[in-house]
Design a protein around this motif. Structure first.
Motif, PDB file in Angstrom:
ATOM      1  N   VAL A 404       0.830  -1.205   0.000  1.00  0.00           N
ATOM      2  CA  VAL A 404       0.000   0.000   0.000  1.00  0.00           C
ATOM      3  C   VAL A 404       0.863   1.252   0.000  1.00  0.00           C
ATOM      4  N   ARG A 405       1.954   1.224   0.740  1.00  0.00           N
ATOM      5  CA  ARG A 405       2.854   2.380   0.790  1.00  0.00           C
ATOM      6  C   ARG A 405       3.586   2.564  -0.543  1.00  0.00           C
ATOM      7  N   LEU A 406       3.976   1.468  -1.186  1.00  0.00           N
ATOM      8  CA  LEU A 406       4.775   1.538  -2.406  1.00  0.00           C
ATOM      9  C   LEU A 406       3.948   1.868  -3.642  1.00  0.00           C
ATOM     10  N   ASP A 407       2.795   1.251  -3.766  1.00  0.00           N
ATOM     11  CA  ASP A 407       1.982   1.435  -4.972  1.00  0.00           C
ATOM     12  C   ASP A 407       0.547   0.998  -4.675  1.00  0.00           C
ATOM     13  N   SER A 408      -0.204   1.867  -4.005  1.00  0.00           N
ATOM     14  CA  SER A 408      -1.553   1.485  -3.570  1.00  0.00           C
ATOM     15  C   SER A 408      -2.478   1.201  -4.751  1.00  0.00           C
ATOM     16  N   ALA A 409      -2.237   1.846  -5.897  1.00  0.00           N
ATOM     17  CA  ALA A 409      -3.107   1.626  -7.056  1.00  0.00           C
ATOM     18  C   ALA A 409      -3.054   0.189  -7.543  1.00  0.00           C
ATOM     19  N   ARG A 489       9.816  -3.927  -0.858  1.00  0.00           N
ATOM     20  CA  ARG A 489      10.757  -2.818  -0.794  1.00  0.00           C
ATOM     21  C   ARG A 489      10.822  -2.135  -2.154  1.00  0.00           C
ATOM     22  N   TYR A 490      11.452  -0.975  -2.169  1.00  0.00           N
ATOM     23  CA  TYR A 490      11.627  -0.236  -3.415  1.00  0.00           C
ATOM     24  C   TYR A 490      13.105  -0.237  -3.781  1.00  0.00           C
ATOM     25  N   ASP A 491      13.413  -0.642  -5.012  1.00  0.00           N
ATOM     26  CA  ASP A 491      14.786  -0.677  -5.505  1.00  0.00           C
ATOM     27  C   ASP A 491      15.076   0.642  -6.217  1.00  0.00           C
ATOM     28  N   ASP A 492      15.844   1.493  -5.560  1.00  0.00           N
ATOM     29  CA  ASP A 492      16.133   2.808  -6.122  1.00  0.00           C
ATOM     30  C   ASP A 492      16.932   2.713  -7.422  1.00  0.00           C
ATOM     31  N   ALA A 493      17.830   1.761  -7.492  1.00  0.00           N
ATOM     32  CA  ALA A 493      18.694   1.654  -8.665  1.00  0.00           C
ATOM     33  C   ALA A 493      17.885   1.334  -9.926  1.00  0.00           C
ATOM     34  N   ARG A 495      14.457   1.536  -9.973  1.00  0.00           N
ATOM     35  CA  ARG A 495      13.194   2.247  -9.885  1.00  0.00           C
ATOM     36  C   ARG A 495      11.993   1.303 -10.012  1.00  0.00           C
ATOM     37  N   THR A 496      12.045   0.269  -9.219  1.00  0.00           N
ATOM     38  CA  THR A 496      10.979  -0.725  -9.253  1.00  0.00           C
ATOM     39  C   THR A 496      10.725  -1.257  -7.853  1.00  0.00           C
ATOM     40  N   THR A 497       9.537  -1.765  -7.646  1.00  0.00           N
ATOM     41  CA  THR A 497       9.222  -2.419  -6.378  1.00  0.00           C
ATOM     42  C   THR A 497       9.641  -3.880  -6.465  1.00  0.00           C
ATOM     43  N   VAL A 498      10.051  -4.410  -5.326  1.00  0.00           N
ATOM     44  CA  VAL A 498      10.449  -5.813  -5.239  1.00  0.00           C
ATOM     45  C   VAL A 498       9.655  -6.440  -4.103  1.00  0.00           C
ATOM     46  N   THR A 499       8.756  -7.342  -4.451  1.00  0.00           N
ATOM     47  CA  THR A 499       7.943  -8.031  -3.438  1.00  0.00           C
ATOM     48  C   THR A 499       8.293  -9.513  -3.460  1.00  0.00           C
ATOM     49  N   GLU A 500       8.421 -10.100  -2.267  1.00  0.00           N
ATOM     50  CA  GLU A 500       8.791 -11.510  -2.148  1.00  0.00           C
ATOM     51  C   GLU A 500       7.653 -12.297  -1.503  1.00  0.00           C
ATOM     52  N   TYR A 501       7.487 -13.520  -1.976  1.00  0.00           N
ATOM     53  CA  TYR A 501       6.381 -14.378  -1.548  1.00  0.00           C
ATOM     54  C   TYR A 501       6.940 -15.766  -1.245  1.00  0.00           C
ATOM     55  N   GLU A 502       6.547 -16.316  -0.122  1.00  0.00           N
ATOM     56  CA  GLU A 502       7.000 -17.645   0.269  1.00  0.00           C
ATOM     57  C   GLU A 502       5.832 -18.618   0.280  1.00  0.00           C
ATOM     58  N   ARG A 503       6.182 -19.891  -0.004  1.00  0.00           N
ATOM     59  CA  ARG A 503       5.151 -20.914  -0.150  1.00  0.00           C
ATOM     60  C   ARG A 503       4.477 -21.217   1.186  1.00  0.00           C
ATOM     61  N   ILE A 525       9.054 -16.758  -4.535  1.00  0.00           N
ATOM     62  CA  ILE A 525       8.785 -16.048  -5.785  1.00  0.00           C
ATOM     63  C   ILE A 525       9.077 -14.570  -5.564  1.00  0.00           C
ATOM     64  N   VAL A 526       9.804 -13.976  -6.487  1.00  0.00           N
ATOM     65  CA  VAL A 526      10.141 -12.551  -6.430  1.00  0.00           C
ATOM     66  C   VAL A 526       9.435 -11.866  -7.603  1.00  0.00           C
ATOM     67  N   VAL A 527       8.694 -10.809  -7.291  1.00  0.00           N
ATOM     68  CA  VAL A 527       7.942 -10.079  -8.312  1.00  0.00           C
ATOM     69  C   VAL A 527       8.488  -8.663  -8.412  1.00  0.00           C
ATOM     70  N   TYR A 528       8.797  -8.244  -9.648  1.00  0.00           N
ATOM     71  CA  TYR A 528       9.278  -6.899  -9.922  1.00  0.00           C
ATOM     72  C   TYR A 528       8.156  -6.119 -10.613  1.00  0.00           C
ATOM     73  N   LYS A 529       7.897  -4.940 -10.095  1.00  0.00           N
ATOM     74  CA  LYS A 529       6.814  -4.119 -10.655  1.00  0.00           C
ATOM     75  C   LYS A 529       7.148  -2.646 -10.447  1.00  0.00           C
ATOM     76  N   LYS A 530       7.099  -1.883 -11.518  1.00  0.00           N
ATOM     77  CA  LYS A 530       7.313  -0.446 -11.392  1.00  0.00           C
ATOM     78  C   LYS A 530       6.036   0.219 -10.871  1.00  0.00           C
ATOM     79  N   PRO A 531       6.142   1.171  -9.953  1.00  0.00           N
ATOM     80  CA  PRO A 531       4.938   1.868  -9.464  1.00  0.00           C
ATOM     81  C   PRO A 531       4.187   2.512 -10.625  1.00  0.00           C
ATOM     82  N   ASP A 532       2.897   2.440 -10.555  1.00  0.00           N
ATOM     83  CA  ASP A 532       2.058   2.979 -11.635  1.00  0.00           C
ATOM     84  C   ASP A 532       0.875   3.731 -11.020  1.00  0.00           C
ATOM     85  N   PRO A 533       1.119   4.945 -10.488  1.00  0.00           N
ATOM     86  CA  PRO A 533       0.016   5.687  -9.859  1.00  0.00           C
ATOM     87  C   PRO A 533      -1.067   6.105 -10.840  1.00  0.00           C
TER      88      PRO A 533
END
Length: 579
Positions: A404-409, A489-493, A495-503, A525-533
């Motif tokens: 929600v903090r990184l990309d609530s949309a 978390r947000y990867d500044d280098a 410019r994408t969000t990095v979310t991790e999911y465990e089984r 599983i690691v998901v990369y997603k750029k914020p898209d407000p």
């Protein structure tokens, strides 16, 4: 003088002609007209029915007068009918005397022209009219836009006022939900209680201002199974409006266990013209609930929004309206009954969630509609969002502190893709969970909620929902492997969000398919997603996902899969791509 008989002269009538005997007939009107006037018989005997010249003139004068009156009445009738058909409907002024009548029917004229200048006019009434409509409970005018330039600015949280329905009995338990989403520096609102609590006079910057609701003992309540607190709750929007806060465009109602995503709420409301009468919300997930209450009603637990002009109209009529519906069950149907009298229908939005269900919300949230997630509700009666969380509040804190903090949309937005080498179906509910399913499941199947939950009237009846559902698995081999969010978390280098999911460790039925078992290969599983407000500034469309990599060695205990999620490229669709 004779007092009786068929003739004679009455006392004082010296100028009148003698009345004719009963056996003497006067000529008919049509006879007189056909003959051009009166005529005499040839006998020499005086005729009692013969008319003098003065009598004939009097008759024609009377006839013309009657004809004139008839034509006048017809003309007035036609003018009145024309006015009803083609003239604009006026608003009905409400005086203090009619305000006391519980049987009055109020008709409020919400014209678009007056809505743009709502600071000086409410409907067709002036500020003085509104203030005098109820001497004991003055109704201020709706806070307005000070200029056309202000009207064009996007709606933000500063334009929204919240009215939260709370009770002293559950306050200690449920105030933690409010603290999750409440932003004291950027939001305005009030929690309305039935009785004082210890925080009433304290300054807790993590909560809205606390208020005690007004007395409702004068309103009748006759439903046998309900609670008359419904009347108090139904008046929260009106009581909040009467506080007269400036620069308000929307009044938003919710319960103390309603969890809002404030930025998404502002995004949704900014799509509507706040100067028009809008009543925005959603239904219950339970078909029976909607039948018992109404399919035209916004459920308060899921939250709903009322535009400022409509809140002003509701505040004017609601107290009288409540007297007309003593047999209704709750607060939401009372508000809808008043909306029906105002002629304003419910505008449905799929981001408001009542969640009249039991069990696990996984099936609903993993296949969330293509719309921003606005609210969650009834979190006390369902399992925690994340099974590994210590409590329901802790699970929500993980959601708010990360996605929600990184990309609530993009929270809970589903994307569907395939791992072509192993023939797995991948479904990503961003910020919540990723599911891996053996076999190629079509998007039409995956976007339908799986029945991981039970109906509000607890039973496994798939016909009892107000939407389509599907079984969790049509084949034992297709029971999904679920990976829940553990970090974000947000990867500044990059410019994408990095979310991790465990089984999520749970048992699976024996599968005889000659197909790789995801639990034996993928642990993370690691998901990369750029914020898209600006996601919801475009036409609604699911995001697309692409499997970037997956473990090649099935014996790796730390095997991870990488997935990219984002806006679909030109020509990109959800289909299998074999490597």
């Amino acid at each position: 003088m004779k007092d009786g008989g068929g003739g004679g002269i009455h006392k004082g009538d010296t100028d009148r002609k003698p009345l004719a005997p009963n056996n003497i007939k006067f000529p008919s009107v049509w006879g007189v007209l056909a003959g051009g006037g009166h005529h005499h018989r040839r006998n020499t005997k005086p005729s009692l029915h013969s008319w003098s010249s003065s009598d004939c003139k009097s008759f024609f004068l009377l006839y013309r007068l009657l004809l004139f009156l008839l034509l006048s009445v017809l003309l007035l009738y036609f003018l009145y009918t024309y006015n009803l058909l083609f003239a604009p409907l006026p608003s009905c002024p409400i005086s203090s005397s009619t305000a006391a009548a519980a049987t009055d029917i109020d008709v409020i004229h919400l014209s678009s022209s007056s809505a743009t200048n709502f600071s000086t006019n409410v409907g067709n009434r002036t500020r003085a009219d509104v203030a005098s409509s109820s001497p004991s409970m003055p109704v201020p005018t709706s806070p307005s836009l000070s200029s056309p330039a202000a009207a064009s600015t996007a709606t933000g949280l500063q334009h929204i006022v919240f009215g939260i329905a709370a009770s002293a009995k559950l306050w200690e338990k449920r105030k933690s939900y409010i603290k999750l989403w409440w932003q004291p520096r950027g939001m305005r609102g009030f929690a309305w209680l039935d009785k004082p609590v210890k925080e009433l006079n304290a300054t807790d910057r993590g909560l809205p201002v606390l208020k005690i609701s007004g007395d409702t003992s004068r309103f009748p309540y006759t439903h046998r199974k309900g609670d008359r607190s419904a009347i108090r709750i139904s008046r929260i929007v009106s009581e909040t409006f009467r506080l007269g806060l400036p620069n308000v465009r929307w009044f938003v109602m919710g319960d103390d266990d309603t969890v809002f995503l404030p930025d998404n709420l502002a995004r949704v409301l900014s799509r509507f013209d706040h100067r028009q009468p809008y009543y925005i919300g959603s239904l219950s997930e339970s078909h029976l609930q909607n039948i018992y209450l109404s399919y035209n009603m916004a459920y308060g637990g899921g939250g709903f929004a009322i535009s400022a002009p409509l809140a002003a109209a509701l505040a004017r009529v609601q107290d009288r309206c409540l007297h007309r519906y003593p047999a209704l069950y709750g607060s939401d149907d009372r508000i809808q009954a008043c909306m029906a009298e105002l002629g304003v229908p419910l505008t449905r939005h799929p981001g408001f969630h009542q969640y009249d269900v039991y069990g696990d919300l996984l099936g609903l949230l993993a296949a969330h509609p293509v719309a921003p997630l606005v609210t969650l509700h009834h979190l006390d009666v369902v399992q925690p969002l994340f099974p590994s969380a210590e409590s329901r509040t802790a699970a929500l804190r993980r959601l708010f502190d990360g996605p929600v903090r990184l990309d609530s949309a993009g929270v809970m937005q589903q994307s569907i893709c395939y791992e072509g080498r192993r023939l797995w179906t991948v479904s990503v509910a961003w910020g919540f969970a990723v599911m891996l399913v053996r076999g190629v499941m079509p998007p039409r199947e995956m976007e339908t909620p799986a029945r991981t939950f039970l109906n509000w009237f607890p039973r496994a009846d798939y016909t009892a929902y107000a939407f389509n559902t599907r079984p969790v698995a049509r084949n034992p081999c297709q029971k999904p492997f679920v990976y829940f969010l553990t970090s974000a978390r947000y990867d500044d280098a990059h410019r994408t969000t990095v979310t991790e999911y465990e089984r999520h460790r749970q048992s699976h039925p024996l599968c005889r398919w000659r197909m790789a078992d995801p639990s034996a290969i993928v642990d993370r599983i690691v998901v990369y997603k750029k914020p898209d407000p600006g996601l919801w500034d475009r036409a609604p469309r699911r995001n697309c996902c692409r499997v970037l990599s997956s473990p090649k060695d099935g014996k790796r205990r730390d095997g991870s899969m990488a997935i990219d999620v984002g806006m679909c490229r030109d020509g990109e669709i959800s289909q299998i791509n074999k490597h």
